[in-house]
Design a protein around this motif. Structure first.
Motif, PDB file in Angstrom:
ATOM      1  N   MET A   1       0.844  -1.175   0.000  1.00 54.44           N
ATOM      2  CA  MET A   1       0.000   0.000   0.000  1.00 54.44           C
ATOM      3  C   MET A   1       0.891   1.241   0.000  1.00 54.44           C
ATOM      4  O   MET A   1       1.859   1.313   0.748  1.00 54.44           O
ATOM      5  N   ASN A   2       0.522   2.194  -0.813  1.00 57.24           N
ATOM      6  CA  ASN A   2       1.266   3.446  -0.904  1.00 57.24           C
ATOM      7  C   ASN A   2       0.725   4.411   0.149  1.00 57.24           C
ATOM      8  O   ASN A   2      -0.334   5.023  -0.040  1.00 57.24           O
ATOM      9  N   LEU A   3       1.447   4.546   1.267  1.00 56.65           N
ATOM     10  CA  LEU A   3       0.979   5.394   2.374  1.00 56.65           C
ATOM     11  C   LEU A   3       0.963   6.867   2.012  1.00 56.65           C
ATOM     12  O   LEU A   3       0.118   7.614   2.503  1.00 56.65           O
ATOM     13  N   VAL A   4       1.878   7.299   1.153  1.00 54.60           N
ATOM     14  CA  VAL A   4       1.907   8.704   0.746  1.00 54.60           C
ATOM     15  C   VAL A   4       0.660   9.038  -0.059  1.00 54.60           C
ATOM     16  O   VAL A   4      -0.006  10.052   0.185  1.00 54.60           O
ATOM     17  N   GLU A   5       0.314   8.179  -1.000  1.00 57.47           N
ATOM     18  CA  GLU A   5      -0.897   8.401  -1.801  1.00 57.47           C
ATOM     19  C   GLU A   5      -2.138   8.363  -0.914  1.00 57.47           C
ATOM     20  O   GLU A   5      -3.046   9.193  -1.056  1.00 57.47           O
ATOM     21  N   LEU A   6      -2.180   7.419   0.011  1.00 59.02           N
ATOM     22  CA  LEU A   6      -3.311   7.326   0.933  1.00 59.02           C
ATOM     23  C   LEU A   6      -3.413   8.596   1.778  1.00 59.02           C
ATOM     24  O   LEU A   6      -4.497   9.169   1.922  1.00 59.02           O
ATOM     25  N   SER A   7      -2.313   9.063   2.306  1.00 59.06           N
ATOM     26  CA  SER A   7      -2.310  10.272   3.131  1.00 59.06           C
ATOM     27  C   SER A   7      -2.781  11.487   2.344  1.00 59.06           C
ATOM     28  O   SER A   7      -3.560  12.305   2.845  1.00 59.06           O
ATOM     29  N   LYS A   8      -2.336  11.609   1.113  1.00 59.41           N
ATOM     30  CA  LYS A   8      -2.760  12.740   0.277  1.00 59.41           C
ATOM     31  C   LYS A   8      -4.255  12.685   0.001  1.00 59.41           C
ATOM     32  O   LYS A   8      -4.944  13.704   0.040  1.00 59.41           O
ATOM     33  N   THR A   9      -4.760  11.489  -0.261  1.00 64.08           N
ATOM     34  CA  THR A   9      -6.192  11.348  -0.537  1.00 64.08           C
ATOM     35  C   THR A   9      -7.017  11.614   0.717  1.00 64.08           C
ATOM     36  O   THR A   9      -8.043  12.298   0.661  1.00 64.08           O
ATOM     37  N   VAL A  10      -6.570  11.106   1.854  1.00 63.00           N
ATOM     38  CA  VAL A  10      -7.281  11.361   3.114  1.00 63.00           C
ATOM     39  C   VAL A  10      -7.257  12.855   3.418  1.00 63.00           C
ATOM     40  O   VAL A  10      -8.272  13.429   3.830  1.00 63.00           O
ATOM     41  N   SER A  11      -6.124  13.502   3.195  1.00 62.77           N
ATOM     42  CA  SER A  11      -6.040  14.950   3.404  1.00 62.77           C
ATOM     43  C   SER A  11      -7.015  15.688   2.495  1.00 62.77           C
ATOM     44  O   SER A  11      -7.702  16.618   2.935  1.00 62.77           O
TER      45      SER A  11
ATOM     46  N   GLY B   1     -12.861   3.310  -0.557  1.00 64.76           N
ATOM     47  CA  GLY B   1     -13.024   2.077  -1.318  1.00 64.76           C
ATOM     48  C   GLY B   1     -13.854   2.256  -2.566  1.00 64.76           C
ATOM     49  O   GLY B   1     -13.616   1.615  -3.591  1.00 64.76           O
ATOM     50  N   GLU B   2     -14.832   3.161  -2.498  1.00 64.45           N
ATOM     51  CA  GLU B   2     -15.652   3.457  -3.668  1.00 64.45           C
ATOM     52  C   GLU B   2     -14.877   4.263  -4.710  1.00 64.45           C
ATOM     53  O   GLU B   2     -15.114   4.129  -5.908  1.00 64.45           O
ATOM     54  N   LYS B   3     -13.950   5.098  -4.261  1.00 62.62           N
ATOM     55  CA  LYS B   3     -13.166   5.943  -5.163  1.00 62.62           C
ATOM     56  C   LYS B   3     -12.012   5.194  -5.813  1.00 62.62           C
ATOM     57  O   LYS B   3     -11.598   5.515  -6.916  1.00 62.62           O
ATOM     58  N   ASN B   4     -11.454   4.224  -5.105  1.00 56.61           N
ATOM     59  CA  ASN B   4     -10.271   3.529  -5.586  1.00 56.61           C
ATOM     60  C   ASN B   4     -10.403   2.037  -5.265  1.00 56.61           C
ATOM     61  O   ASN B   4     -10.353   1.655  -4.093  1.00 56.61           O
ATOM     62  N   PRO B   5     -10.547   1.193  -6.278  1.00 57.50           N
ATOM     63  CA  PRO B   5     -10.719  -0.246  -6.026  1.00 57.50           C
ATOM     64  C   PRO B   5      -9.591  -0.865  -5.196  1.00 57.50           C
ATOM     65  O   PRO B   5      -9.821  -1.824  -4.471  1.00 57.50           O
ATOM     66  N   GLU B   6      -8.391  -0.304  -5.275  1.00 58.85           N
ATOM     67  CA  GLU B   6      -7.272  -0.824  -4.492  1.00 58.85           C
ATOM     68  C   GLU B   6      -7.504  -0.647  -2.998  1.00 58.85           C
ATOM     69  O   GLU B   6      -6.868  -1.320  -2.184  1.00 58.85           O
ATOM     70  N   TRP B   7      -8.363   0.289  -2.625  1.00 52.66           N
ATOM     71  CA  TRP B   7      -8.586   0.584  -1.215  1.00 52.66           C
ATOM     72  C   TRP B   7      -9.861  -0.037  -0.666  1.00 52.66           C
ATOM     73  O   TRP B   7     -10.292   0.282   0.439  1.00 52.66           O
ATOM     74  N   GLN B   8     -10.473  -0.940  -1.395  1.00 53.37           N
ATOM     75  CA  GLN B   8     -11.700  -1.569  -0.913  1.00 53.37           C
ATOM     76  C   GLN B   8     -11.465  -2.428   0.327  1.00 53.37           C
ATOM     77  O   GLN B   8     -12.386  -2.665   1.088  1.00 53.37           O
ATOM     78  N   SER B   9     -10.238  -2.854   0.520  1.00 55.72           N
ATOM     79  CA  SER B   9      -9.941  -3.696   1.689  1.00 55.72           C
ATOM     80  C   SER B   9      -9.242  -2.925   2.812  1.00 55.72           C
ATOM     81  O   SER B   9      -8.743  -3.531   3.760  1.00 55.72           O
ATOM     82  N   LEU B  10      -9.223  -1.587   2.706  1.00 59.23           N
ATOM     83  CA  LEU B  10      -8.611  -0.776   3.771  1.00 59.23           C
ATOM     84  C   LEU B  10      -9.310  -1.024   5.101  1.00 59.23           C
ATOM     85  O   LEU B  10     -10.524  -1.216   5.151  1.00 59.23           O
ATOM     86  N   ARG B  11      -8.515  -0.972   6.167  1.00 66.70           N
ATOM     87  CA  ARG B  11      -9.051  -1.151   7.518  1.00 66.70           C
ATOM     88  C   ARG B  11      -8.604   0.016   8.388  1.00 66.70           C
ATOM     89  O   ARG B  11      -7.699   0.767   8.023  1.00 66.70           O
ATOM     90  N   VAL B  12      -9.185   0.144   9.537  1.00 65.57           N
ATOM     91  CA  VAL B  12      -8.794   1.185  10.491  1.00 65.57           C
ATOM     92  C   VAL B  12      -7.313   1.048  10.824  1.00 65.57           C
ATOM     93  O   VAL B  12      -6.605   2.047  10.960  1.00 65.57           O
ATOM     94  N   GLU B  13      -6.833  -0.172  10.913  1.00 61.68           N
ATOM     95  CA  GLU B  13      -5.422  -0.403  11.221  1.00 61.68           C
ATOM     96  C   GLU B  13      -4.508   0.209  10.147  1.00 61.68           C
ATOM     97  O   GLU B  13      -3.414   0.681  10.447  1.00 61.68           O
ATOM     98  N   ASP B  14      -4.971   0.205   8.904  1.00 63.28           N
ATOM     99  CA  ASP B  14      -4.194   0.827   7.828  1.00 63.28           C
ATOM    100  C   ASP B  14      -4.136   2.345   8.007  1.00 63.28           C
ATOM    101  O   ASP B  14      -3.089   2.956   7.797  1.00 63.28           O
ATOM    102  N   LEU B  15      -5.258   2.932   8.419  1.00 59.13           N
ATOM    103  CA  LEU B  15      -5.262   4.372   8.696  1.00 59.13           C
ATOM    104  C   LEU B  15      -4.346   4.686   9.875  1.00 59.13           C
ATOM    105  O   LEU B  15      -3.610   5.678   9.857  1.00 59.13           O
ATOM    106  N   GLN B  16      -4.380   3.847  10.893  1.00 66.48           N
ATOM    107  CA  GLN B  16      -3.507   4.051  12.052  1.00 66.48           C
ATOM    108  C   GLN B  16      -2.043   3.964  11.643  1.00 66.48           C
ATOM    109  O   GLN B  16      -1.222   4.781  12.076  1.00 66.48           O
ATOM    110  N   HIS B  17      -1.719   3.020  10.790  1.00 67.27           N
ATOM    111  CA  HIS B  17      -0.350   2.884  10.283  1.00 67.27           C
ATOM    112  C   HIS B  17       0.052   4.146   9.506  1.00 67.27           C
ATOM    113  O   HIS B  17       1.158   4.661   9.676  1.00 67.27           O
ATOM    114  N   MET B  18      -0.854   4.665   8.674  1.00 66.95           N
ATOM    115  CA  MET B  18      -0.607   5.887   7.923  1.00 66.95           C
ATOM    116  C   MET B  18      -0.316   7.048   8.879  1.00 66.95           C
ATOM    117  O   MET B  18       0.649   7.795   8.691  1.00 66.95           O
TER     118      MET B  18
END
Length: 93
Positions: free
Chosen positions: A1-11, A41-58
């Motif tokens: 998982m690309n944490l930088v991309e995830l962080s930018k999208t969450v931001s 998950g709706e915006k990016n199919p790669e993130w359909q399996s994201l969990r709270v733990e992934d956000l915590q890791h980010m």
């Protein structure tokens, strides 16, 4: 998982365009993590399996500490361009 991309999208979702992600931030900028995960998950199919733990890791891996998690809620700490001012002095119960 690309944490930088995830962080930018969450931001983007929490600081600039929550409406594009069907999110409603409360007066302190918090949103339920399950709603954010569903939207991502709706915006990016790669993130359909994201969990709270992934956000915590980010959040833990970020040097700039842009987000915070409290219980079942997440918010961006600073840099909002959405209308309104968010109070950042209170933690989510």
């Amino acid at each position: 998982m690309n944490l930088v991309e995830l962080s930018k999208t969450v931001s983007h979702a929490l600081r600039h365009a929550p409406e594009k992600y069907d999110l409603n931030l409360d007066d302190e900028g918090w949103v339920e993590t399950n709603l954010l995960l569903k939207s991502l998950g709706e915006k990016n199919p790669e993130w359909q399996s994201l969990r709270v733990e992934d956000l915590q890791h980010m959040v833990n891996q970020s040097e700039k500490k842009r987000h915070e998690l409290e219980g079942e809620y997440i918010r961006a700490i600073y840099g909002h361009s959405v209308d309104g001012k968010f109070r950042k002095d209170n933690q989510k119960p």
